[in-house]
Design an enzyme around this catalytic site. Structure first.
Site, PDB file in Angstrom:
ATOM      1  N   ILE A  69       0.848  -1.194   0.000  1.00  0.00           N
ATOM      2  CA  ILE A  69       0.000   0.000   0.000  1.00  0.00           C
ATOM      3  C   ILE A  69       0.884   1.245   0.000  1.00  0.00           C
ATOM      4  O   ILE A  69       1.707   1.430   0.899  1.00  0.00           O
ATOM      5  CB  ILE A  69      -0.927   0.038   1.233  1.00  0.00           C
ATOM      6  CG1 ILE A  69      -1.718  -1.270   1.378  1.00  0.00           C
ATOM      7  CG2 ILE A  69      -1.867   1.222   1.153  1.00  0.00           C
ATOM      8  CD1 ILE A  69      -2.610  -1.314   2.623  1.00  0.00           C
ATOM      9  N   ASP A  70       0.693   2.093  -1.002  1.00  0.00           N
ATOM     10  CA  ASP A  70       1.399   3.379  -1.084  1.00  0.00           C
ATOM     11  C   ASP A  70       0.442   4.491  -0.676  1.00  0.00           C
ATOM     12  O   ASP A  70      -0.667   4.587  -1.220  1.00  0.00           O
ATOM     13  CB  ASP A  70       1.908   3.632  -2.509  1.00  0.00           C
ATOM     14  CG  ASP A  70       2.926   2.584  -2.958  1.00  0.00           C
ATOM     15  OD1 ASP A  70       3.609   2.007  -2.080  1.00  0.00           O
ATOM     16  OD2 ASP A  70       3.039   2.342  -4.173  1.00  0.00           O
ATOM     17  N   VAL A  71       0.890   5.333   0.247  1.00  0.00           N
ATOM     18  CA  VAL A  71      -0.010   6.324   0.849  1.00  0.00           C
ATOM     19  C   VAL A  71       0.612   7.720   0.816  1.00  0.00           C
ATOM     20  O   VAL A  71       1.812   7.881   1.074  1.00  0.00           O
ATOM     21  CB  VAL A  71      -0.324   5.953   2.314  1.00  0.00           C
ATOM     22  CG1 VAL A  71      -1.327   6.925   2.920  1.00  0.00           C
ATOM     23  CG2 VAL A  71      -0.843   4.522   2.409  1.00  0.00           C
TER      24      VAL A  71
END
Length: 253
Positions: free
Chosen positions: A129-131
Site C-alpha cells: 500500500i502506497d499512501v
C-alpha cells in the site's frame, strides 16, 4: 538474527538499481547483482526488490536479472512489480523468490491475492500500500507507482487485503520516501492496529532512532530501509551498507 526484521528495500527500473525521493527523480545506484553480493557479505536476513515502473510501463518483471539475483543471493527474497497474473507470479517463485509483493494488481484484481495465497500460502503474499497525504492532511492510497489514486481509505484497504489472503502489509509513505526524516509513525500505527497480519513500515528511515520509533510507537512488525542502505549519509555518495547489528539490536531492545 534480529527479533524485528530490518529489510533492505531496493528499487529497480528494469535492470538498474535506483533510489527515489517521494516517488520521483530516480537516481541510479548501480548494478543489482553487485549489490546482492555486498548484502551477502553483510549477512542481511532478507532482501526486497521492487521494480517501481513495471506496472506503469505495462511490462513484465525482468525475469532474467531476477534469476541472476536469486542465484547469487543467500537470504530470503521478495519481489514486486509487473505481477499481473498468476503465471508471472509462479515464475518468480520458481526462480527462487519466497514472497510476492502485489500493489497495483491487488486493486485491479483483488482475487489474484486470494489465488496466490491459496496456492503458495499467505506467508508468501505481501499486500503493498502506497499512501500520501492530501492538502487537508488526509491519507490517500495510490497505485501504479503513485500515479493513480484509489477511492478507499487506507485502513479499509489494508483490511481488505488481509481478508483476501495477504500475509503481510508493506506500508509505504510516499511523503517520507527518500527523505531521511523518519517514518510516518501515525500512519503505521493506524494500519498496524487495524489488522492482525504483520505491517512492514517503509519510507523515511534515516537513523536507528527512526527504526526504533516506528517499531515501538507505530507497532510495525518489520521495517524496510532504502536510502540508509545505499548511501553513505544524506546528501552523500553511494555506499551499500547495513546498520551495525549490535547497535540495531540495542535500539530495538
Amino acid at each position: 538474527m534480529l527479533k524485528t526484521r530490518v529489510i533492505p528495500c531496493l528499487q529497480l527500473i528494469g535492470e538498474g538499481l535506483v533510489k527515489t525521493i517521494k516517488f520521483k527523480n530516480p537516481s541510479y545506484i548501480g548494478d543489482p547483482i553487485n549489490t546482492v553480493r555486498i548484502f551477502n557479505e553483510l549477512e542481511v536476513d532478507e532482501l526486497c526488490f521492487l521494480d517501481i515502473r513495471a506496472s506503469q510501463e505495462n511490462r513484465q518483471p525482468p525475469f532474467e536479472m531476477l534469476q541472476q539475483i536469486a542465484n547469487e543471493c543467500f537470504m530470503p527474497l521478495s519481489y514486486g512489480g509487473g505481477l499481473k497474473d498468476f503465471e508471472a507470479a509462479k515464475r518468480i517463485m520458481s526462480i527462487g523468490f519466497e514472497k510476492l509483493v502485489i500493489n497495483t494488481q491487488a486493486w485491479r484484481q483483488t482475487d489474484l491475492i486470494t489465488k496466490l495465497s491459496g496456492h503458495f500460502g499467505a506467508q508468501a503474499v505481501v499486500g503493498s500500500i502506497d499512501v500520501k497525504k492530501n492538502f487537508l492532511g488526509k491519507y490517500q492510497v495510490y497505485i501504479n507507482d503513485g500515479v493513480d489514486k484509489i477511492d478507499m481509505d487506507v485502513v479499509t484497504w489494508a483490511k481488505k487485503l488481509e481478508s483476501a489472503g495477504a500475509g503481510e502489509i508493506l506500508l509505504t509513505s510516499m511523503d517520507k520516501d527518500g527523505t531521511w526524516s523518519g517514518f510516518d509513525v501515525d500512519l503505521t500505527k493506524k494500519v498496524a492496529d487495524a489488522v492482525t497480519v504483520p505491517v512492514i513500515a517503509n519510507g523515511g528511515a534515516g537513523s536507528l532512532a527512526h527504526i526504533s520509533e516506528v517499531v515501538k510507537k507505530g507497532n510495525a512488525s518489520a521495517v524496510c530501509l532504502g536510502s540508509m542502505v545505499v548511501y553513505q549519509q544524506k546528501g552523500m555518495g553511494v555506499l551499500v551498507n547495513f546498520p551495525d547489528k549490535i547497535k540495531l539490536a540495542s535500539a530495538l531492545a
